[in-house]
Design an enzyme around this catalytic site. Sequence first.
Site, PDB file in Angstrom:
ATOM      1  N   GLU A  10       0.816  -1.222   0.000  1.00 39.66           N
ATOM      2  CA  GLU A  10       0.000   0.000   0.000  1.00 39.66           C
ATOM      3  C   GLU A  10       0.846   1.268   0.000  1.00 39.66           C
ATOM      4  O   GLU A  10       0.324   2.359  -0.173  1.00 39.66           O
ATOM      5  CB  GLU A  10      -0.916   0.022   1.242  1.00 39.66           C
ATOM      6  CG  GLU A  10      -2.059  -0.973   1.199  1.00 39.66           C
ATOM      7  CD  GLU A  10      -1.686  -2.330   1.772  1.00 39.66           C
ATOM      8  OE1 GLU A  10      -0.479  -2.671   1.785  1.00 39.66           O
ATOM      9  OE2 GLU A  10      -2.600  -3.056   2.198  1.00 39.66           O
TER      10      GLU A  10
ATOM     11  N   LYS B 295      -0.061 -11.115  23.488  1.00 38.40           N
ATOM     12  CA  LYS B 295      -0.650 -10.341  24.590  1.00 38.40           C
ATOM     13  C   LYS B 295      -0.584 -11.193  25.849  1.00 38.40           C
ATOM     14  O   LYS B 295      -1.338 -12.137  26.021  1.00 38.40           O
ATOM     15  CB  LYS B 295      -2.086  -9.966  24.230  1.00 38.40           C
ATOM     16  CG  LYS B 295      -2.122  -9.169  22.922  1.00 38.40           C
ATOM     17  CD  LYS B 295      -3.242  -8.156  22.872  1.00 38.40           C
ATOM     18  CE  LYS B 295      -3.003  -7.173  21.738  1.00 38.40           C
ATOM     19  NZ  LYS B 295      -3.825  -7.314  20.572  1.00 38.40           N
TER      20      LYS B 295
HETATM   21  P1  ADP Z   1       1.697  -8.522   3.360  1.00 42.56           P
HETATM   22  O1  ADP Z   1       1.171  -7.750   4.532  1.00 42.56           O
HETATM   23  O2  ADP Z   1       0.631  -9.113   2.546  1.00 42.56           O
HETATM   24  O3  ADP Z   1       2.856  -9.418   3.674  1.00 42.56           O
HETATM   25  P2  ADP Z   1       3.503  -6.621   2.238  1.00 42.56           P
HETATM   26  O4  ADP Z   1       4.439  -7.407   1.438  1.00 42.56           O
HETATM   27  O5  ADP Z   1       3.043  -5.319   1.749  1.00 42.56           O
HETATM   28  O6  ADP Z   1       2.225  -7.441   2.359  1.00 42.56           O
HETATM   29  O7  ADP Z   1       4.060  -6.558   3.706  1.00 42.56           O
HETATM   30  C1  ADP Z   1       3.981  -5.433   4.506  1.00 42.56           C
HETATM   31  C2  ADP Z   1       4.344  -5.777   5.916  1.00 42.56           C
HETATM   32  O8  ADP Z   1       5.579  -6.454   6.020  1.00 42.56           O
HETATM   33  C3  ADP Z   1       4.523  -4.562   6.776  1.00 42.56           C
HETATM   34  O9  ADP Z   1       3.314  -4.005   7.174  1.00 42.56           O
HETATM   35  C4  ADP Z   1       5.336  -5.124   7.921  1.00 42.56           C
HETATM   36  O10 ADP Z   1       4.539  -5.797   8.854  1.00 42.56           O
HETATM   37  C5  ADP Z   1       6.204  -6.134   7.247  1.00 42.56           C
HETATM   38  N1  ADP Z   1       7.526  -5.550   7.010  1.00 42.56           N
HETATM   39  C6  ADP Z   1       7.994  -5.015   5.877  1.00 42.56           C
HETATM   40  N2  ADP Z   1       9.261  -4.608   6.036  1.00 42.56           N
HETATM   41  C7  ADP Z   1       9.615  -4.875   7.306  1.00 42.56           C
HETATM   42  C8  ADP Z   1      10.798  -4.675   8.092  1.00 42.56           C
HETATM   43  N3  ADP Z   1      11.896  -4.132   7.584  1.00 42.56           N
HETATM   44  N4  ADP Z   1      10.759  -5.075   9.372  1.00 42.56           N
HETATM   45  C9  ADP Z   1       9.666  -5.636   9.915  1.00 42.56           C
HETATM   46  N5  ADP Z   1       8.528  -5.847   9.220  1.00 42.56           N
HETATM   47  C10 ADP Z   1       8.501  -5.478   7.938  1.00 42.56           C
END
Ligand code: ADP
Length: 551
Positions: free
Chosen positions: A330, A444
């Site tokens: 997004e 939690k």
């Molecule tokens: P999905 O939620 O379907 O896996 P995305 O590939 O868009 O789709 O993933 C986004 C999510 O991935 C973020 O909201 C976060 O939770 C996680 N994320 C992305 N990069 C990082 C990072 N460097 N460290 C921790 N979490 C991450």
Amino acid sequence: MLGLMQDWPLTVDRILDHAKINFPRREAVTRSVEGPISRTTYGTVWRRAKQVTNALIERGIRPGDRVATLAWNTERHLEAWFGTMGMGAVLHTVNPRLFPEQIAWIINHAEDQVLFFDTTFAPIVDKIAPHLKTVKTFVAMTDRDHVPKSEVTHFVAYEDFIHGHAQEATWGGFDENTAAGLCYTSGTTGEPKGVLYSHRSNVLHAMAANQADVFGCGASDVVLPVVPMFHANAWAIAFVAPMCGSKLVMPGAKLDGASIYELLETEKVTFTAAVPTVWLMLLNHMREHNLKLSTLKRVAIGGSAVPEAVLRAFEEDYGVEVIHAWGMTEMSPIGSIGKLLPEHHAMDHESRIRAKLKQGRALFTVDMKIVDDEGAPKPHDGKAFGRLLVRGPAVARAYFKNAGARNDKGECLEPDGFFDTGDVATIDELGVMQITDRAKDVIKSGGEWISSIDIENIAVGAEGVANAAVIGVAHPKWDERPLLIVEPKPGAEPTREQLLAFIDGKIAKWWMPDDVVLVEKIPLGATGKINKLALREMFKDYKLPSAQAAE
Ligand code: ADP
């Protein structure tokens, strides 16, 4: 009073035009799906992308129509990408790692008219073709000799599809807010939702992603996006590289450690990007064969948190700078970047490592804040956790066809116009953000939150651990307690006691996992991240020893 500067709509066709005019002979190299390494240039990609446009027009594709790709990072994918977007049609990257039923659902939902696919995925296409309601043309991204036979439909060879078409076609000339790309979220919660990028959002995001403190690429760089184009635009690299004239190296279908290592060395790659699991494979391969990296300078790692062991291996053992990135589909996708500030450079090495494990500070074009459940801001003290909200010109306002709408304008936003990322984070005094969990993955325990990610990052550094995951398991007294699930390295047998002893002292006592289980394979989702949903399902009846004692 309005400014008096020129109107130059920010459309992505200008990126490839720029590359063709200024870097026509800069190479784009691909490990082809057929096998051999193939070499082309931005000039040739431009000409063949124009042929794609003409071929699409001949098949009745009009601006606004959706054209799907089920494809690896290759030169043909790049041509189809710009050929589709350039004419004002919408390039829909479909993630081939989803289940075939999900792929069919997504293609029908997007109403894709054409499907370009790599031959690797021909069995999937054959399986779903009878269920696809809108696809009229199936293009196998290869030449006539390599087209697989279809049992149920007709596959056109890509080379035949573009053959004989003019190498000139009109691109651009439309509003910069026109849709350019469509990418569905993986749908771990509910139906997949389509994020519809605009030309303007893609151009602005690519420029933001290539600031000096972000990817910082230039014409002397050789860039290898291991991160697929179907994973949020290859994190903008499919735009960034032609924009600044970097040589582009694309890995095709082979993402294993040996294949990536070979490309890094033979093509003299200076910058690369992928999720941590790819780097775990590469590092294992290099250690096993006692290999060094001779040209790589920077590696962007994101999609999930950078494990400490991966950060240390790149920076301490191989002299490669890790750029920790956070973002989501997004957000086009990059939201924050872990490049250090002067304040960090003044610190000792261990403090710098701690700082780099955080997800970093907001890029220009991203507003970021943390709030409590009522939307009240939380302090930036590096300790207070809150829901992470964002806003910006490359952040989604609504999903395709208004999926997940939260107001009567069809938008997916909070009342104040921010987008809730679904992540929980802290922000410190220097503005550096740290994800402490996905809102749905936090454990939690007794009314307090435990970060599963923090424990995982430590556990992957223990001896004999290939991968580690932490989930909350029901507990009669505390509600939930952490369970550590470990995938051992081949041949290794780490014990519960060794693993707990390794973690002990590195986190608060009450965060310590209540139990450890070894599994053969930790399930990964479609974007290479740990599939917590599957793990929660696997361990839904798991009884912690501490729970039995408390009953
Ligand atoms: P999905 O939620 O379907 O896996 P995305 O590939 O868009 O789709 O993933 C986004 C999510 O991935 C973020 O909201 C976060 O939770 C996680 N994320 C992305 N990069 C990082 C990072 N460097 N460290 C921790 N979490 C991450």
